[in-house]
Enzyme design. Sequence first.
Site, PDB file in Angstrom:
ATOM      1  N   CYS A   2       0.374  -1.035  -0.359  1.00  0.00           N
ATOM      2  CA  CYS A   2      -0.259   0.105  -0.463  1.00  0.00           C
ATOM      3  C   CYS A   2       0.332   1.382  -0.064  1.00  0.00           C
ATOM      4  CB  CYS A   2      -1.187  -0.391   1.334  1.00  0.00           C
ATOM      5  SG  CYS A   2      -2.215  -0.763   1.527  1.00  0.00           S
ATOM      6  N   ARG A  27       6.045  -0.392  -3.964  1.00  0.00           N
ATOM      7  CA  ARG A  27       5.993  -1.523  -2.372  1.00  0.00           C
ATOM      8  C   ARG A  27       5.557  -3.152  -2.652  1.00  0.00           C
ATOM      9  NH1 ARG A  27       6.789   2.631   1.614  1.00  0.00           N
ATOM     10  NH2 ARG A  27       4.824   1.954   1.949  1.00  0.00           N
ATOM     11  N   TRP A  75      -2.136  -3.118  -1.856  1.00  0.00           N
ATOM     12  CA  TRP A  75      -2.628  -4.405  -1.410  1.00  0.00           C
ATOM     13  C   TRP A  75      -3.327  -5.487  -1.053  1.00  0.00           C
ATOM     14  CZ3 TRP A  75      -0.573  -7.816   1.936  1.00  0.00           C
ATOM     15  CH2 TRP A  75       0.028  -8.819   1.198  1.00  0.00           C
ATOM     16  N   ASN A 101      -3.306   3.007   4.176  1.00  0.00           N
ATOM     17  CA  ASN A 101      -2.700   1.696   4.842  1.00  0.00           C
ATOM     18  C   ASN A 101      -2.363   1.334   5.780  1.00  0.00           C
ATOM     19  OD1 ASN A 101      -0.311   0.016   4.322  1.00  0.00           O
ATOM     20  ND2 ASN A 101       1.082   1.877   4.537  1.00  0.00           N
ATOM     21  N   GLY A 102      -2.654   0.045   6.329  1.00  0.00           N
ATOM     22  CA  GLY A 102      -2.407  -0.641   7.317  1.00  0.00           C
ATOM     23  C   GLY A 102      -3.716  -1.801   7.684  1.00  0.00           C
ATOM     24  N   GLU A 487      19.159 -17.965   1.144  1.00  0.00           N
ATOM     25  CA  GLU A 487      18.877 -16.570  -0.550  1.00  0.00           C
ATOM     26  C   GLU A 487      18.509 -17.082  -1.340  1.00  0.00           C
ATOM     27  OE1 GLU A 487      17.711 -13.879   0.569  1.00  0.00           O
ATOM     28  OE2 GLU A 487      18.601 -12.680  -0.909  1.00  0.00           O
ATOM     29  N   LYS A 491      15.336 -16.039  -3.978  1.00  0.00           N
ATOM     30  CA  LYS A 491      16.020 -15.300  -5.315  1.00  0.00           C
ATOM     31  C   LYS A 491      14.764 -15.741  -5.661  1.00  0.00           C
ATOM     32  CE  LYS A 491      15.964 -11.891  -3.246  1.00  0.00           C
ATOM     33  NZ  LYS A 491      16.455 -11.720  -2.270  1.00  0.00           N
ATOM     34  N   GLU A 494      10.747 -16.533  -5.619  1.00  0.00           N
ATOM     35  CA  GLU A 494      10.234 -14.935  -5.425  1.00  0.00           C
ATOM     36  C   GLU A 494       9.976 -13.828  -6.746  1.00  0.00           C
ATOM     37  OE1 GLU A 494      11.289 -12.339  -1.668  1.00  0.00           O
ATOM     38  OE2 GLU A 494      13.307 -12.689  -2.698  1.00  0.00           O
ATOM     39  N   HIS A 510      18.231 -36.703   4.762  1.00  0.00           N
ATOM     40  CA  HIS A 510      17.200 -36.979   5.736  1.00  0.00           C
ATOM     41  C   HIS A 510      16.271 -36.606   4.752  1.00  0.00           C
ATOM     42  CE1 HIS A 510      20.074 -37.663   8.422  1.00  0.00           C
ATOM     43  NE2 HIS A 510      21.218 -36.818   8.462  1.00  0.00           N
ATOM     44  N   LYS A 609       8.068  -4.958  -1.247  1.00  0.00           N
ATOM     45  CA  LYS A 609       8.783  -4.271  -0.864  1.00  0.00           C
ATOM     46  C   LYS A 609       9.041  -3.977   0.795  1.00  0.00           C
ATOM     47  CE  LYS A 609      12.491  -3.533  -1.936  1.00  0.00           C
ATOM     48  NZ  LYS A 609      13.776  -4.945  -1.842  1.00  0.00           N
TER      49      LYS A 609
HETATM   50  C1  G6P Z   1       9.486  -8.714   1.471  1.00  0.00           C
HETATM   51  C2  G6P Z   1       9.910  -7.949   1.010  1.00  0.00           C
HETATM   52  C3  G6P Z   1      11.714  -9.014   0.882  1.00  0.00           C
HETATM   53  C4  G6P Z   1      12.705  -8.549   2.463  1.00  0.00           C
HETATM   54  C5  G6P Z   1      11.424  -8.743   3.483  1.00  0.00           C
HETATM   55  C6  G6P Z   1      11.484  -8.757   4.902  1.00  0.00           C
HETATM   56  O1  G6P Z   1       8.803  -9.974   2.028  1.00  0.00           O
HETATM   57  O2  G6P Z   1       9.941  -8.334  -0.421  1.00  0.00           O
HETATM   58  O3  G6P Z   1      12.634  -8.382   0.133  1.00  0.00           O
HETATM   59  O4  G6P Z   1      14.090  -9.568   2.438  1.00  0.00           O
HETATM   60  O5  G6P Z   1       9.735  -8.490   3.372  1.00  0.00           O
HETATM   61  O6  G6P Z   1      11.536  -6.675   4.590  1.00  0.00           O
HETATM   62  P1  G6P Z   1      13.319  -6.099   5.507  1.00  0.00           P
HETATM   63  O7  G6P Z   1      12.394  -4.650   4.883  1.00  0.00           O
HETATM   64  O8  G6P Z   1      12.230  -5.851   6.342  1.00  0.00           O
HETATM   65  O9  G6P Z   1      14.225  -5.790   5.539  1.00  0.00           O
END
Ligand code: G6P
Length: 614
Positions: A2, A27, A75, A101-102, A487, A491, A494, A510, A609
């Site tokens: 949002c 975002r 969102w 937003n919220g 990670e 990636k 995502e 396992h 984001k």
């Molecule tokens: C969302 C984003 C990720 C990020 C995570 C934590 O899921 O898409 O890229 O790692 O939030 O966000 P932050 O701003 O707390 O690092």
Amino acid sequence: MCGIVGYIGKQNAYPILIKGLHRLEYRGYDSSGVALLNGQNKLNVYKAKGRVSDLEESCATKDTLGTVGIAHTRWATHGEPNNVNAHPHYSQSENLALIHNGIIENYAVLKAGLINEGYTFQSETDTEVLIQLIEYVKVSNNVDLYTAVQLALKQVIGAYAIAIIENANPDLIIAARKSSPLAVGIGKDEFFLASDASPIIEYTNKVVYLEDEEIAIIQRDEPLKIVNLNNHEKTPQITKLEMNLSALEKGGYEHFMLKEIFEQPRTLRDCMRGRINVENNNVTLSGIIDHKAKFQNARRILILACGTSWHAGLIGEYLFEEFCRIPVEVEYSSEFRYRHPVIFPDDIVIAISQSGETADTLAAIELAKEAGAFVYGICNVVGSSIPRNTHSGSYTHVGPEIGVASTKAFTAQVTVLTMMALNIAKERGAISQTRYEQTLSELSNVPAKIKEILELNPLIEDLSKTFTYAHNFIYLGRGYSYPIALEGALKLKEISYIHAEGYPAAEMKHGPIALIDQEMPVVVIATHDSTYEKTISNIQEIKARKGRILAIVNKDDDKVRAMADFIIEIPETEECLAPLLSVIPLQLLSYHIAVKKGRDVDMPRNLAKSVTVE
Ligand code: G6P
């Protein structure tokens, strides 16, 4: 997640609002809308499902005049993404329009009360309940909009950043926040409102960040007024923005994500600048200096974060335990906050967040503070909520990260954690001077080594073609490379929507080993480290089951080369710094696979984001 934009001044609001919405697209959102007061007693609200460009298209034939307006990217939380649920929402009389937003947690109770009073609802949202409540309070108490907002918000449980305009008063925007970010930009004879500074920066560098339970009364030709829910007025604290506009543009790259991957040699130098003194071989972090005793006496370190930041936290665990000999626990903020954790007053809590706005991490911080722990923030966005709600901290200083999938913020978080671990280890006398100097000097070499790896981009792009067929991936690593396996898998998930699992290489037998056949790509991080030989055994296990192995190796590696189907060679470094290098080819690999699959790399579906709801 949002986004809010608002404008009041002498210019036509619509183009400023639309541009602002585009700036906030990163975002994450699924619909958008705008409300404008056209100066002829008409409050127009336009909304569209999909992208901001869909909203623009649908507004092309509409009346978009007016020097005051509010706009929103939504969102979805309550109700699916569609035109009705999109913001702004009118009040029953259509005299008011609100963006939010919220999450209003007690919306169901409030809604039931309003239905009793004869209010009807068009949407499934909690937001519409809030604007109806504000109108109800305004009408039944016969008060002005500001007072109505103040009284209504006292009944609200939950998180909000809101902006409201009123048909009867074209010279006013009322905004308020609790647990969701909101900034007011102060221009000459005009004000801007936004969830973060990105829509504001091209007009003014003066902003005021609202604090929780503060209401901004933004009036044409009047100074900004800030009052809290208890009616105490506060002098607005103006912050000067350091960000520049080019940081928000793609600069010739096809996507923000690619630009941000390529920025890493520079961003890591920026992150270390002024902190590492190469001549004296010393590292200092201003956030630690003033709290040396806390770090010296720490009984334990708790690291709290979400998503990619949590992976950085896992590397932090290895670093602090190896160098400082302090026990570390790393937790998802969302789990920590609800599981009655044991927190000691001599614990140090490190909260890691790129955005500085992640709702779960903010709530976990509050819990830690209540228990008396010292909380240190590692954040990227200057002036965001986490740095303002922690006792001390370090910024990562990488500039705005627009691509939803975090890249440059991650490597900077790991760099800050490395500098912290070295600094604290030295203060506690837990590290030898030789080791300290060696690691520090090697850390300074990391940006140049990343630059070298980035030259492999064409090779990795080529390699990515081989894997677009895959529906599943496994990523394996041991020790410091295990968080990088997680990670790398995250990636890929995502942005390409390919299912991927990260695993400690030794754990493969396992469970995940059952998945391996000639179709399954297995990415193994097999750089020269203390578990190198063990990783080779794990590779043999995969090989025996015909898995397709892509190995990240150091140059001149013969053993893995002989077994792997594909290799990517990266420079050698110290074991504890290897994550900063091995993550780079994995970022590029995910990027190119996603591009080849035609995915929306910078704005992947369903993701946000800045996750400002829990
Ligand atoms: C969302 C984003 C990720 C990020 C995570 C934590 O899921 O898409 O890229 O790692 O939030 O966000 P932050 O701003 O707390 O690092």
